[in-house]
Scaffold this active site. Structure first.
Site, mmCIF file in Angstrom:
data_model
loop_
_atom_site.group_PDB
_atom_site.id
_atom_site.type_symbol
_atom_site.label_atom_id
_atom_site.label_comp_id
_atom_site.label_asym_id
_atom_site.label_seq_id
_atom_site.Cartn_x
_atom_site.Cartn_y
_atom_site.Cartn_z
ATOM 1 N N SER A 57 0.829 -1.209 0.000
ATOM 2 C CA SER A 57 0.000 0.000 0.000
ATOM 3 C C SER A 57 0.860 1.255 0.000
ATOM 4 O O SER A 57 0.502 2.256 0.612
ATOM 5 C CB SER A 57 -0.890 -0.006 1.233
ATOM 6 O OG SER A 57 -0.072 -0.240 2.378
ATOM 7 N N GLY A 58 2.000 1.185 -0.703
ATOM 8 C CA GLY A 58 2.823 2.389 -0.851
ATOM 9 C C GLY A 58 2.252 3.265 -1.958
ATOM 10 O O GLY A 58 1.055 3.237 -2.250
ATOM 11 N N ASN A 59 3.153 4.021 -2.573
ATOM 12 C CA ASN A 59 2.801 4.928 -3.643
ATOM 13 C C ASN A 59 2.162 4.176 -4.818
ATOM 14 O O ASN A 59 1.034 4.471 -5.252
ATOM 15 C CB ASN A 59 4.132 5.577 -4.058
ATOM 16 C CG ASN A 59 3.966 6.745 -4.980
ATOM 17 O OD1 ASN A 59 4.626 6.814 -5.998
ATOM 18 N ND2 ASN A 59 3.085 7.684 -4.651
ATOM 19 N N TRP A 60 2.848 3.157 -5.317
ATOM 20 C CA TRP A 60 2.372 2.397 -6.476
ATOM 21 C C TRP A 60 1.179 1.522 -6.098
ATOM 22 O O TRP A 60 0.185 1.437 -6.824
ATOM 23 C CB TRP A 60 3.532 1.584 -7.054
ATOM 24 C CG TRP A 60 3.330 0.829 -8.338
ATOM 25 C CD1 TRP A 60 3.935 -0.353 -8.670
ATOM 26 C CD2 TRP A 60 2.522 1.183 -9.476
ATOM 27 N NE1 TRP A 60 3.551 -0.749 -9.928
ATOM 28 C CE2 TRP A 60 2.676 0.174 -10.440
ATOM 29 C CE3 TRP A 60 1.655 2.245 -9.754
ATOM 30 C CZ2 TRP A 60 2.016 0.187 -11.680
ATOM 31 C CZ3 TRP A 60 0.999 2.267 -10.986
ATOM 32 C CH2 TRP A 60 1.181 1.245 -11.931
ATOM 33 N N GLY A 61 1.247 0.920 -4.927
ATOM 34 C CA GLY A 61 0.134 0.085 -4.460
ATOM 35 C C GLY A 61 -1.157 0.885 -4.349
ATOM 36 O O GLY A 61 -2.238 0.419 -4.737
ATOM 37 N N PHE A 118 10.988 -7.034 1.358
ATOM 38 C CA PHE A 118 10.009 -7.595 2.289
ATOM 39 C C PHE A 118 9.254 -8.802 1.728
ATOM 40 O O PHE A 118 8.350 -9.328 2.378
ATOM 41 C CB PHE A 118 8.988 -6.508 2.702
ATOM 42 C CG PHE A 118 9.617 -5.318 3.361
ATOM 43 C CD1 PHE A 118 10.551 -5.477 4.392
ATOM 44 C CD2 PHE A 118 9.281 -4.025 2.972
ATOM 45 C CE1 PHE A 118 11.146 -4.376 4.999
ATOM 46 C CE2 PHE A 118 9.874 -2.919 3.577
ATOM 47 C CZ PHE A 118 10.812 -3.092 4.596
ATOM 48 N N LYS A 133 16.306 -2.058 -16.320
ATOM 49 C CA LYS A 133 16.171 -0.667 -16.810
ATOM 50 C C LYS A 133 16.745 0.335 -15.803
ATOM 51 O O LYS A 133 17.246 1.384 -16.200
ATOM 52 C CB LYS A 133 14.710 -0.348 -17.088
ATOM 53 C CG LYS A 133 13.841 -0.555 -15.857
ATOM 54 C CD LYS A 133 12.700 0.407 -15.729
ATOM 55 C CE LYS A 133 12.233 0.419 -14.291
ATOM 56 N NZ LYS A 133 11.119 1.300 -14.024
ATOM 57 N N ASN A 165 16.834 6.756 -10.408
ATOM 58 C CA ASN A 165 18.125 6.176 -10.780
ATOM 59 C C ASN A 165 18.879 7.049 -11.773
ATOM 60 O O ASN A 165 20.093 7.144 -11.739
ATOM 61 C CB ASN A 165 17.936 4.745 -11.289
ATOM 62 C CG ASN A 165 17.531 3.817 -10.155
ATOM 63 O OD1 ASN A 165 18.352 3.445 -9.339
ATOM 64 N ND2 ASN A 165 16.249 3.504 -10.069
#
Lengths: 391, 391
Positions: A52-56, A139, A247, A312
């Site tokens: 449930s982070g940014n992308w989640g 994780f 990438k 990156n």
């Protein structure tokens, strides 16, 4: 790598004969046929988002709406496993479940109210048919360990996690392999040029689903596709996943070019040589790797986006502009989080060195050495002048 | 399209048997072998550059040095055809031949003094064995008309010209075909991510030579390759040339995304969908077109560079930000010169419409209509949501 056949419980023979005929005739009818077969014969599917982070959270916004719009296929409630933390003294799960916003990781974006944040991963995932993994890659193992033996046997996983796993015993492993091996379920992947905040803002983009079979891929597509998030399905799933990791290594190279104040020609050459090393790496180490996959969003599109935006690339620039170590730059730029590119570069370097292949991959090799501060970034271009691609 | 076989006068059988064996063994020996065969048996080759603009001058700097360094292969003096004009009351040819600098089109860059500017194209080209064409594409036919019947019969041409030729009778033609048909000589091409001023500044980049045979390509490579300008050779020459024209259409699309203030995801999707339309176009209309060629510098690298820098991207941005017509924007941005992207877009649109293929190429089609002001650029993304690539 993945098991084949009827991993979603679809009666494969019937879909093969019936749906493929319809596919030739008419796409909406094919989808309708999938709905019918899957919805009626096997029951509605329950989706769980593990992470449930940014992308989640961005992907939760899509999934919450899709399961409602496709209610003949999916159960309405979507559990979202969320690592519990306090925000201004309140539990983050409680904030998400009352205000429908992940105020910490995706502020300003409303989530559908059928997304339910759950702080216990077993509780969140035990009844799910489709498990979307979108946690930081370090994780994965602890999370899978908690879930093992407590999920549905015929569940299917989809990994959105970029990066590799590495252990001294096994060497490099794809995250989907780790999930598959630990949970004993199929694991597909979804990767593409998908910066989370742009997806959350509903800006048009594409993504690639890599699944064991086209049928499985098409069903996963029903979970994710929207008019602004277009999904292509390929069965070369391991290459899709590899692209998502490699990438970030190439992006450091693109950033070094920016840091050296070189122009668009040089940057394009570095991106292309990076792409060709990705292709060579895939063809050497991934059974069934096909060059077609690099034309998908997970390949050339994600590479181009990452080499022009993203962390990156920024690291590559910073490596030229200062003498700081990677640790110091991580502290300064990411407030202590890790850059993924150097990690992947180190992992593949150790593999290439072991196999005596560093000369075949001068770009990957140089980026690892530059990140370790064993090479001056000003020597980066020198390593590319006699690239194997030019022979 | 091109004749095959011994177009440079090389004894093909001997090179085939002898050189290919050496190629496997050792690259320098292969080059030495080429030198021996070509230099000793056929005499030194004379190079002429037909054109002297920005790109022509940048390439003259390379060629002047290379023919000196490879004096066993090439005559030292390189004639450069230059359309005569006055700069501050002096003839430009005279300035180039005394000050060794093209003060009008590539100021600040010294040219080798074996580059001799000649205002008469027949005089410049009549004794040449290798004719490098680098003039604006609208001047190709008049230039070839002047040269026809007055050049060496076994000369070989290399076109660096981007764009197509179009006539009501024949439709779209590659520039190399026009040169081949009008002069009755082989015509290879050279295309890549090569912004002229960056090449002139010796910034590292790559390029692609498309030639009828590998032998011909390797000989042309001797004219161009330097440690900062790396040449790959392919025999799919028509695809190389097609990429050089079509990338400018896609770049307008990338510029529209910039003008609409959309992010990296959307831009990456537009670049990828543009690439896939280039691939589809090649596979439909170019015999022997291979997807491998799109991985070369002429393909993905040039596309990426052009979509992030260059005039056509700028045009796309301007089309969103103002209501001006193409003509007005050309006057404003290019001081009356033509943008190449809209020209190519119009040419391929007329071809696609004739063949009832506009739906297969929604990106190319939309860009043509936007340039003609028949479509609002704000509707651009709408045309891509159901792209054939997503079906």
């Amino acid at each position: 790598m993945f098991g084949s056949g009827s991993s979603c419980g679809l009666p494969v023979l019937l879909t093969d004969v019936y749906c493929k005929t319809l596919l030739v005739l008419n796409k909406p009818r094919y989808i309708a046929c999938l709905h019918y077969l899957w919805g009626k014969t096997m029951g509605k599917k329950r989706v769980c988002i593990v992470g449930s982070g940014n992308w989640g959270s961005a992907i939760a916004k899509i999934i919450g709406k899709n399961v409602r719009d496709r209610s003949e296929l999916f159960e309405e409630t979507v559990m979202m496993y969320m690592y519990e933390e306090l925000v201004n003294g309140r539990k983050l799960t409680e904030i998400v479940n009352t205000e429908h916003e992940n105020v910490k990781y995706l502020p300003g974006i409303k989530l559908p109210d059928n997304i339910v944040a759950v702080p216990d991963v077993v509780e969140a995932s035990k009844d799910a048919d489709i498990l979307i993994f979108v946690i930081p890659h370090q994780f994965v193992k602890t999370t899978c360990r908690s879930m093992a033996g407590k999920i549905k046997k015929d569940a299917v996983a989809v990994s959105l996690i970029k990066g590799f796993d590495q252990t001294p015993e096994v060497g490099i492993q794809l995250i989907s392999t780790v999930i598959h091996d630990m949970l004993n379920i199929d694991c597909a992947v979804l990767m593409g040029a998908n910066l989370a905040h742009e997806v959350a803002e509903e800006q048009f983009c594409e993504t690639t689903i890599g699944a064991a079979t086209e049928e499985e891929g098409n069903l996963i597509k029903e979970v994710f596709e929207t008019p602004y998030f277009r999904c292509s399905v390929v069965t070369d799933a391991q290459t899709v996943e590899m692209c998502g990791a490699l990438k970030n290594v190439v992006a450091i190279g693109a950033g070094i070019v920016d840091g050296l104040k070189m122009g668009d020609n040089t940057k394009a050459a570095v991106i292309r040589l990076g792409l060709m090393e990705m292709v060579a790496f895939g063809e050497m180490f991934i059974p069934g790797c096909t060059r077609e996959t690099f034309f998908e969003s997970c390949g050339v599109a994600d590479l181009v986006a990452t080499c022009h935006g993203g962390r990156n690339r920024m690291l590559g620039e910073a490596v030229v502009q200062s003498e700081k170590t990677l640790k110091e730059l991580e502290k300064e730029i990411l407030h202590g989080q890790s850059f993924q590119g150097p990690l992947v570069a180190r992992e593949i370097y150790s593999m290439l060195e072991l196999k005596n292949l560093t000369e075949r991959f001068p770009l990957f090799t140089a980026i690892h050495q530059i990140c370790k501060r064993e090479m001056d970034p000003r020597d980066f271009i020198e390593c590319l002048r006699n690239h194997p691609e030019h022979l």
